[in-house]
Every structure is written in structure tokens, then in C-alpha cells.
Design a protein around this motif. Structure first.
Motif, PDB file in Angstrom:
ATOM      1  N   SER A 290      20.403  -3.612  22.739  1.00  0.00           N
ATOM      2  CA  SER A 290      19.825  -4.145  24.144  1.00  0.00           C
ATOM      3  C   SER A 290      18.956  -3.040  24.436  1.00  0.00           C
ATOM      4  O   SER A 290      18.094  -3.119  25.107  1.00  0.00           O
ATOM      5  CB  SER A 290      21.096  -3.802  24.915  1.00  0.00           C
ATOM      6  N   ALA A 291      18.979  -1.693  24.049  1.00  0.00           N
ATOM      7  CA  ALA A 291      18.011  -0.622  24.285  1.00  0.00           C
ATOM      8  C   ALA A 291      16.672  -1.065  23.767  1.00  0.00           C
ATOM      9  O   ALA A 291      15.615  -1.109  24.333  1.00  0.00           O
ATOM     10  CB  ALA A 291      18.565   0.687  23.646  1.00  0.00           C
ATOM     11  N   SER A 292      16.683  -1.761  22.407  1.00  0.00           N
ATOM     12  CA  SER A 292      15.436  -2.250  21.746  1.00  0.00           C
ATOM     13  C   SER A 292      14.804  -3.136  22.536  1.00  0.00           C
ATOM     14  O   SER A 292      13.745  -3.394  22.768  1.00  0.00           O
ATOM     15  CB  SER A 292      15.962  -2.587  20.342  1.00  0.00           C
ATOM     16  N   ASN A 293      15.922  -4.324  23.086  1.00  0.00           N
ATOM     17  CA  ASN A 293      15.315  -5.465  23.774  1.00  0.00           C
ATOM     18  C   ASN A 293      14.853  -5.127  25.362  1.00  0.00           C
ATOM     19  O   ASN A 293      13.600  -5.240  25.642  1.00  0.00           O
ATOM     20  CB  ASN A 293      16.473  -6.303  23.885  1.00  0.00           C
ATOM     21  N   GLU A 294      15.710  -4.409  25.993  1.00  0.00           N
ATOM     22  CA  GLU A 294      15.433  -4.045  27.683  1.00  0.00           C
ATOM     23  C   GLU A 294      14.391  -2.915  27.491  1.00  0.00           C
ATOM     24  O   GLU A 294      13.337  -3.113  28.096  1.00  0.00           O
ATOM     25  CB  GLU A 294      16.942  -3.730  28.256  1.00  0.00           C
ATOM     26  N   LEU A 295      14.561  -1.824  26.744  1.00  0.00           N
ATOM     27  CA  LEU A 295      13.481  -0.711  26.824  1.00  0.00           C
ATOM     28  C   LEU A 295      12.211  -1.210  26.126  1.00  0.00           C
ATOM     29  O   LEU A 295      11.189  -0.818  26.535  1.00  0.00           O
ATOM     30  CB  LEU A 295      14.164   0.544  26.172  1.00  0.00           C
ATOM     31  N   GLY A 296      12.490  -2.179  25.072  1.00  0.00           N
ATOM     32  CA  GLY A 296      11.195  -2.843  24.589  1.00  0.00           C
ATOM     33  C   GLY A 296      10.424  -3.575  25.591  1.00  0.00           C
ATOM     34  O   GLY A 296       9.164  -3.505  25.742  1.00  0.00           O
ATOM     35  N   GLU A 297      11.049  -4.084  26.503  1.00  0.00           N
ATOM     36  CA  GLU A 297      10.396  -4.928  27.647  1.00  0.00           C
ATOM     37  C   GLU A 297       9.674  -3.858  28.401  1.00  0.00           C
ATOM     38  O   GLU A 297       8.741  -3.981  29.029  1.00  0.00           O
ATOM     39  CB  GLU A 297      11.424  -5.560  28.273  1.00  0.00           C
ATOM     40  N   MET A 298      10.375  -2.714  28.905  1.00  0.00           N
ATOM     41  CA  MET A 298       9.791  -1.668  29.553  1.00  0.00           C
ATOM     42  C   MET A 298       8.415  -1.117  28.882  1.00  0.00           C
ATOM     43  O   MET A 298       7.550  -0.877  29.425  1.00  0.00           O
ATOM     44  CB  MET A 298      10.641  -0.364  29.973  1.00  0.00           C
ATOM     45  N   GLN A 299       8.779  -0.640  27.774  1.00  0.00           N
ATOM     46  CA  GLN A 299       7.553  -0.160  26.851  1.00  0.00           C
ATOM     47  C   GLN A 299       6.312  -1.374  26.822  1.00  0.00           C
ATOM     48  O   GLN A 299       5.270  -1.126  27.119  1.00  0.00           O
ATOM     49  CB  GLN A 299       7.964  -0.056  25.305  1.00  0.00           C
ATOM     50  N   SER A 300       6.859  -2.727  26.598  1.00  0.00           N
ATOM     51  CA  SER A 300       5.766  -3.640  26.892  1.00  0.00           C
ATOM     52  C   SER A 300       5.162  -3.875  28.271  1.00  0.00           C
ATOM     53  O   SER A 300       3.678  -3.893  28.173  1.00  0.00           O
ATOM     54  CB  SER A 300       6.377  -4.984  26.550  1.00  0.00           C
ATOM     55  N   GLY A 301       5.950  -3.631  29.233  1.00  0.00           N
ATOM     56  CA  GLY A 301       5.266  -3.734  30.595  1.00  0.00           C
ATOM     57  C   GLY A 301       4.179  -2.404  30.676  1.00  0.00           C
ATOM     58  O   GLY A 301       3.180  -2.487  31.238  1.00  0.00           O
ATOM     59  N   VAL A 302       4.694  -1.316  30.189  1.00  0.00           N
ATOM     60  CA  VAL A 302       3.813   0.052  30.425  1.00  0.00           C
ATOM     61  C   VAL A 302       2.492  -0.342  29.674  1.00  0.00           C
ATOM     62  O   VAL A 302       1.551  -0.136  30.182  1.00  0.00           O
ATOM     63  CB  VAL A 302       4.567   1.213  30.032  1.00  0.00           C
ATOM     64  N   ALA A 303       2.808  -0.934  28.424  1.00  0.00           N
ATOM     65  CA  ALA A 303       1.864  -0.925  27.383  1.00  0.00           C
ATOM     66  C   ALA A 303       0.622  -2.193  27.978  1.00  0.00           C
ATOM     67  O   ALA A 303      -0.526  -1.931  27.728  1.00  0.00           O
ATOM     68  CB  ALA A 303       2.124  -1.284  26.248  1.00  0.00           C
ATOM     69  N   ALA A 304       1.275  -3.163  28.373  1.00  0.00           N
ATOM     70  CA  ALA A 304       0.451  -4.252  29.096  1.00  0.00           C
ATOM     71  C   ALA A 304      -0.618  -3.799  30.253  1.00  0.00           C
ATOM     72  O   ALA A 304      -1.643  -4.107  30.369  1.00  0.00           O
ATOM     73  CB  ALA A 304       1.321  -5.227  29.264  1.00  0.00           C
ATOM     74  N   ALA A 305       0.039  -2.645  31.042  1.00  0.00           N
ATOM     75  CA  ALA A 305      -0.708  -2.047  32.034  1.00  0.00           C
ATOM     76  C   ALA A 305      -1.943  -1.415  31.689  1.00  0.00           C
ATOM     77  O   ALA A 305      -2.903  -1.253  32.424  1.00  0.00           O
ATOM     78  CB  ALA A 305       0.224  -1.487  33.102  1.00  0.00           C
ATOM     79  N   LEU A 306      -1.812  -0.726  30.336  1.00  0.00           N
ATOM     80  CA  LEU A 306      -2.423   0.225  29.897  1.00  0.00           C
ATOM     81  C   LEU A 306      -3.561  -0.675  29.040  1.00  0.00           C
ATOM     82  O   LEU A 306      -5.025  -0.236  28.786  1.00  0.00           O
ATOM     83  CB  LEU A 306      -1.971   1.143  29.069  1.00  0.00           C
ATOM     84  N   LEU A 307      -2.865  -1.474  27.982  1.00  0.00           N
ATOM     85  CA  LEU A 307      -3.823  -2.133  27.036  1.00  0.00           C
ATOM     86  C   LEU A 307      -4.068  -3.494  27.212  1.00  0.00           C
ATOM     87  O   LEU A 307      -4.886  -4.138  26.581  1.00  0.00           O
ATOM     88  CB  LEU A 307      -3.115  -1.959  25.506  1.00  0.00           C
ATOM     89  N   GLY A 308      -3.405  -4.194  28.342  1.00  0.00           N
ATOM     90  CA  GLY A 308      -3.692  -5.587  28.302  1.00  0.00           C
ATOM     91  C   GLY A 308      -2.446  -6.253  27.602  1.00  0.00           C
ATOM     92  O   GLY A 308      -2.023  -5.593  26.632  1.00  0.00           O
ATOM     93  N   ALA A 309      -2.149  -7.491  27.805  1.00  0.00           N
ATOM     94  CA  ALA A 309      -0.896  -7.968  27.387  1.00  0.00           C
ATOM     95  C   ALA A 309      -0.951  -8.236  25.702  1.00  0.00           C
ATOM     96  O   ALA A 309      -0.365  -8.207  24.900  1.00  0.00           O
ATOM     97  CB  ALA A 309      -0.641  -9.418  27.985  1.00  0.00           C
TER      98      ALA A 309
END
Length: 430
Positions: A373-392
Motif C-alpha cells: 500500500s505504501a508503494s501504491n499510495e505513496l507512489g501516487e503521492m510521488q507521481s503527483g509531486v513529480a508531475a507538478a515538477l516534470l509533467g505527467a
């Protein structure tokens, strides 16, 4: 003259065991219901953020990251407790009551969507409650199978379990997408009904009293014992943390609403909710095909090395999805993501179950579930932050590279994994 009763035939398949059939059906209905519900919840949250709150693509993508965090926090806080509950009480009752809580969440989403009462705070709150239900469902339900299936059938049972999971993960989002096109509340009404059926099947399994002595030990001591057991067993620690860090880096599913609404098109039009449902289902298609093969011909040799290769394949297809601008090629890449992940999940799940004694299986399953769950949910958090910085697109490609890097590091840091040759159990499974 008395004729001795002939012994009951030894089952050759887990599906020959009635309790396992109930378990499988419950798992299938639950996955169909929750996978469709969560995908539509994410799409609605992104759409509400864009339409009702006037957020930009980057700002709304960040909200998807926060959605993952909202689901993860209950898991992080309650996982030690959930593991102890699964080891101290009838695992059937723990799983069934938790599924009933998920059913209530689906009903609330159905009513809120039907009445037009959706808002970001409500969606975040219901997502957090869903995370709470999942933290108790996971260890309890995962720990049931070894209690109702002989050890020699566990590899087949894990593969068939994965078929339930992956088939549900295929059908759930696809069905939810089609139902959403009819009316946005229909996916949630359907999830409510399926979760009721799932709970009914779980309660139909025979009683599963906790292992002797677990009710007598202090809960805090049990929590400490579970954490210590995983920490001191390098094999289990390597299995659990491999999934944690690889999927933490490589998770692309959180950003699928962005690709569906604002990036991928067919005939000049965004693929939308229908396209999102199919995209979300494609990893399950790839995984279900692999699970079908594994159910017929389970992996038996060099299991540790093949688990690592599966994670590397998962990362490579993630990169391919991030860089693809063609919708149909993107679907193929997502199927590859699921296929690679299925190889890893099948091997890791079997190894964890067979290398854990029954009296701590609930706690170990909860820790493994927390990592997933950490990998999935925190992965979503990491993806959201990365998308804000690098684009999707950049965020997904970066994550795939990270998953491959983690695999390479674990290859050398945990030689116990690559050296695992077979699924030979170290402990009794029931």
C-alpha cells in the motif's frame, strides 16, 4: 462385518475445496467493486478539481497525489493493529466486517454522486475511510488461504488468487467506465451490491480460530514481535522492501486521469472516462494472462531471480507507457506493466506465505500489505509531486527508470533473493 470408511480423496486443485471457492469468489467480487470504485473516485476528484475549483492540470494532478496520501495515512497508522487483530481473532470475521465498511463507503459515494453533493473534502474523507477498511481486509483475507489450502497446493492457490485479483482489476475499471457513461452514480451502486455479496461469501467460510496462545499475549508485544520477525529475516525483508521501493518509484496509475483527460486522444478527442477505464484495466489484462499461465504451469525453479526480472520488466514497460503518445500503444505498454508485475507478485506472495509461521502470519501479512500500500499510495503521492515538477510524461518515465534501478540495487543488497531456487516452505501453513 464393519467396513472401514475410505479416507477423503486428497484434492488436486484448490478449487476442489469448498471454503477456497467461497474465498475466491469473495476476493473476486471485492476486487471488481473496489478497483472500479477507486478509479472513478480518482477521475471525479481530478474532474472536480479542474471544473469546480478551477485548478490547472499541474494543480489537479497534485490533488491526485494527495488522494494517494489520504488512503495511505490510515494504512500507516493502523497496520500494526490490523496485523494483531488478524492473529488474535477469527480472520473470517475480521475480513467480512471490513468488507462491510467498504460497502458503506461505496453506498456513500453513490448517494453523493446521485445527489450532486461531491466536493474535494468529501472525496478525500471517503478515500481515507477506504484506506482504513483495506488495512484490515488485507492481512485477514491474505492469511485465510494458508489455513484452508494444503501447503503443497499453495503455489497453485496463489496463482488462482492472482487470477481473481487481476481479472477483477480488469473488469472493475472497464465496467465502471461504461457504467459511468450511463450515469456517474452507477459504478458506486454496483460496487455496493458486489461488496455485499463478497461479505456474504466470507462469512460462509468455516470458523478460523486464532492460533493457540495469540489471545494470551499482550497486543503491544505482538506488534513488536511481528516487526522484529520481518526485520531479522533478511529473506522476508528483501521481499517486502523490493515491492515497496520498486512500485513506489514506478507507479503510473495515479496519473492515468491526466493522460485520459488531457494527453491521449483518439480522432482528436480526449479518451475521457471510457478510455480511463480501459487504460486502468490493461495492467490487469496483462497480469491475468500471466496468472492463467502460472495457474497451469507454476514457476518452480530459480524463483528469486525470476522475481527480480519481473520487477525490471515492470519498470521497462512503465517507461514505454510514459513516452508513448499513441493511445493504443499506451494500452499495450500498460498490459506489459501488469505482466511484469504479476510475475513478481506471484513469486513474492508465495514465498512470504510459505516462509512465515502461522502464529505471526497475520502480522507479517499486514507488514507486507503496508509495503504494498505504501508503494501504491505513496507512489501516487510521488507521481503527483513529480508531475507538478516534470509533467505527467516525465514523471512516469522517471518512475520506470527508478524501478529498474531499485531492482539492480536489491540484486546485490539481498543475495538471499536471487539465490532462492524453489518455494520450499520453512514452516507449517495450517
Amino acid at each position: 462385518m464393519t467396513v472401514a470408511a475410505s479416507p477423503s480423496p486428497v484434492p488436486t486443485s484448490p478449487l476442489a475445496i469448498p471454503d477456497y471457492r467461497r474465498f475466491w469468489i469473495a476476493r473476486f467480487f471485492s476486487v471488481v467493486a473496489t478497483s472500479g470504485m477507486v478509479v472513478m473516485l480518482g477521475y471525479q476528484l481530478y474532474d472536480v478539481a479542474r471544473s469546480d475549483y478551477g485548478m490547472s492540470i499541474a494543480q489537479a494532478a497534485f490533488q491526485l497525489g494527495l488522494l494517494g496520501l489520504a488512503q495511505f495515512l490510515p494504512l500507516f497508522l493502523l497496520t500494526p493493529i490490523a496485523g494483531v487483530v488478524a492473529d488474535r481473532f477469527d480472520r473470517r470475521n475480521v475480513a467480512g466486517l471490513s468488507i462491510c465498511l467498504d460497502c458503506t463507503i461505496a453506498l456513500a459515494l453513490a448517494i453523493a454522486t446521485q445527489t450532486g453533493a461531491l466536493s474535494l473534502p468529501l472525496l478525500f474523507g471517503l478515500a481515507a475511510l477506504h484506506g482504513t477498511a483495506r488495512v484490515f481486509i488485507g492481512p485477514a483475507l491474505s492469511s485465510i488461504a494458508p489455513n484452508i489450502v494444503p501447503a503443497e497446493l499453495m503455489p497453485k492457490a496463489i496463482a488462482i488468487n492472482s487470477m481473481a485479483w487481476q481479472t477483477g482489476a480488469v473488469g472493475g475499471p472497464a465496467i465502471a467506465g461504461m457504467l459511468f457513461a450511463g450515469h456517474p452514480a452507477l459504478p458506486y451502486w454496483t460496487s455496493t451490491a458486489l461488496l455485499m455479496l463478497s461479505a456474504f461469501c466470507v462469512f460462509g467460510i468455516r470458523r478460523l480460530p486464532p492460533p493457540p496462545g495469540n489471545r494470551d499475549s499482550h497486543p503491544v508485544r505482538q506488534i513488536r514481535e511481528g516487526l522484529s520477525f520481518v526485520w531479522n529475516d533478511r529473506f522476508l525483508l528483501g521481499c517486502v522492501t523490493l515491492d515497496l521501493f520498486a512500485v513506489l518509484m514506478g507507479g503510473a496509475t495515479a496519473l492515468l486521469p491526466v493522460f485520459a483527460r488531457d494527453i491521449l486522444t483518439v480522432n482528436g478527442h480526449a479518451v475521457g472516462a471510457d478510455g480511463l477505464g480501459l487504460m486502468r484495466a490493461m495492467p490487469g489484462v496483462g497480469a491475468a494472462l500471466v496468472a492463467f499461465v502460472l495457474a497451469r504451469r507454476p514457476i518452480a525453479n530459480n524463483v528469486g531471480l525470476k522475481m527480480l526480472i519481473g520487477v525490471a520488466i515492470y519498470g521497462a514497460f512503465t517507461i514505454g507507457f510514459g513516452l508513448s503518445t499513441n493511445y493504443y500503444l499506451s494500452l499495450l505498454m500498460l498490459a506489459g506493466v501488469g505482466a511484469g508485475d504479476m510475475v513478481s507478485v506471484f513469486i513474492r506472495s508465495t514465498l512470504v506465505q510459505l516462509h512465515t509461521p502461522d502464529d505471526v502470519r497475520g502480522r507479517v501479512s499486514s507488514i507486507s500489505g503496508l509495503a504494498i500500500s505504501a508503494s501504491n499510495e505513496l507512489g501516487e503521492m510521488q507521481s503527483g509531486v513529480a508531475a507538478a515538477l516534470l509533467g505527467a510524461i516525465g514523471a512516469v518515465a522517471f518512475g520506470g527508470i527508478g524501478a529498474i534501478a531499485v531492482t539492480a540495487i536489491w540484486f546485490f543488497a539481498f543475495p538471499e533473493l536471487k539465490n532462492a531456487r524453489t518455494f520450499a516452505a520453512r514452516y507449517r501453513t495450517a
